[in-house]
Scaffold this motif. Structure first.
Motif: not given
Length: 422
Positions: A55-59, A63-67, A86-92
């Motif tokens: 939510q804060q944009g720290a994608y 991603f790391e925490l969710a993984s 999170s993956s989508y926001q990182l371009g994956e």
């Protein structure tokens, strides 16, 4: 010396959740981090902290925490969904789709995941797949406004206009003041040829939001289809006054002025036509065809100097524009600037060697300068391309007459009269 007492991670986690639910995100985040310090494998703290990071944009952090958490809890649909976002926001994109599809495999009725996957697929242009997920979301919750609206937009893009209109109407039944739904419904109806109903939709949007530039612009488009061009122009002008950088409205207004100008030309209303073209060129000064058209209007008004200026600008913008060179040649000849006229006729012929009128007009100038052999060559070239060209036959007859070649003169005058007995 007493050691500092370590709090119970589960108690801290419970308190953090209470803060989170109450909207006290800062306090919740501090406690989630404290829980992880004391219990690095605590799944709940890692999940909620990942959500806050997202939510804060720290994608990357999300991603790391969710993984990390999903590795231990691969059957948690919420974690898979968050991992996908999170993956989508990182371009994956591929990784994102896989993760959200795993979430849906774990929980087929997961509305948020259907919507998220629909959004991603829509942005990737995979419209059929996107529509399927929005349909699933709407089937699970018919009052889901965003999914219904996105589905309508996809249907409109795919040309399924009846279905799109029905979906927009369902959106408006849920939210009668949905400006975009009114506008998009209007567009769907306009594409079906129902311009009156389309205009009603746009006017409803304007009544709800008078400064909606898009609604004014779309009204203009529908009004043009009804041949109400003056009203359309006012709509485009209003849209531009609200949104000066609105490229679509500017383009539509420019084209409307040109269409208006052409209509005035057909009615021999050259003053009105000139004003329409002036306004079009004020909006877009580099339209070569419009510059040429305006030059023609000015020539009809005997404003040869001004016409030449517009043709010269057209030539400077498009050196390969045959008509611009030819028309500039005509105008310069009218201004008795014969050397310049010859240069532009020759430029037109270099671009289009079979330009009969350019050959003929060039011959006229040479004849005027008593350059009879050059004039003869021009007329003969014109007639080799178009043997039945009246002007070339007439001009060649006149040239032969001036040279005392009366039999040849009579022959070409007879040919001209045979072609046009009046």
């Amino acid at each position: 010396m007493q050691s500092e007492e370590v709090s119970d991670p589960d108690d801290d986690f419970e308190t953090a959740v209470q803060h989170h639910q109450a909207g006290r995100v800062v306090q919740a985040e501090e406690l989630y981090r404290k829980v992880l310090q004391n219990d690095p494998d605590h799944p709940g703290a890692a999940y909620f902290l990942a959500g806050i990071a997202y939510q804060q944009g720290a994608y990357q952090t999300a991603f790391e925490l969710a993984s990390k958490t999903s590795a231990d809890y691969p059957d948690d649909a919420d974690l898979q969904h968050l991992l996908g976002l999170s993956s989508y926001q990182l371009g994956e994109a591929g990784q994102a789709i896989d993760a959200i599809e795993r979430a849906l495999a774990l929980r087929p009725a997961y509305i948020e995941a259907h919507c998220s996957l629909g959004d991603i697929l829509q942005q990737l242009g995979q419209l059929d797949r996107a529509a399927a997920h929005f349909r699933q979301a709407v089937a699970l919750n018919p009052e889901l406004l965003a999914a219904q609206f996105n589905l309508a937009n996809i249907l409109q893009t795919q040309g399924q206009l009846n279905e799109a209109a029905a979906s927009y109407r369902r959106v408006l039944a849920l939210k009668p003041d949905h400006i975009d739904a009114h506008c998009n419904l209007g567009t769907a109806l306009a594409r079906q040829g129902d311009f009156d109903s389309a205009i009603d939709c746009y006017q409803t949007a304007i009544s709800l939001q008078p400064d909606c530039a898009e609604a004014h612009c779309y009204s203009g488009v529908a009004l043009e289809q009804k041949m109400q061009r003056e009203d359309a122009i006012r709509c485009y002008q209003r849209a531009l006054s609200l949104k000066p950088d609105y490229a679509v409205a500017q383009k539509n207004l420019t084209q409307a002025f040109i269409a208006q100008g052409k209509a005035f030309i057909q009615q021999n209303q050259f003053n009105a036509a000139a004003e329409s073209y002036r306004q079009a060129l004020a909006l877009k000064p580099d339209m070569v065809d419009a510059l040429c058209d305006f030059g023609t209007i000015l020539t009809r008004q005997n404003k040869h100097d001004e016409a030449a200026t517009h043709y010269q600008k057209a030539v400077s913008l498009r050196p390969d524009h045959v008509d611009a060179h030819f028309n500039l040649g005509v105008t310069l000849a009218n201004l008795d600037r014969l050397a310049e006229a010859i240069a532009h006729y020759q430029a037109a012929l270099a671009l289009k060697p079979d330009h009969v009128d350019a050959h003929n007009n060039l011959g006229l100038i040479f004849a005027q300068q008593n350059k009879f052999s050059e004039a003869l060559s021009c007329y003969q070239k014109a007639l080799s391309i178009a043997p039945d060209n009246i002007d070339a036959n007439l001009n060649l007859g006149t040239l032969f007459e001036r040279q005392g070649k009366l039999d040849e003169a009579v022959a070409h005058h007879r040919k001209a009269l045979a072609l046009r007995p009046d």
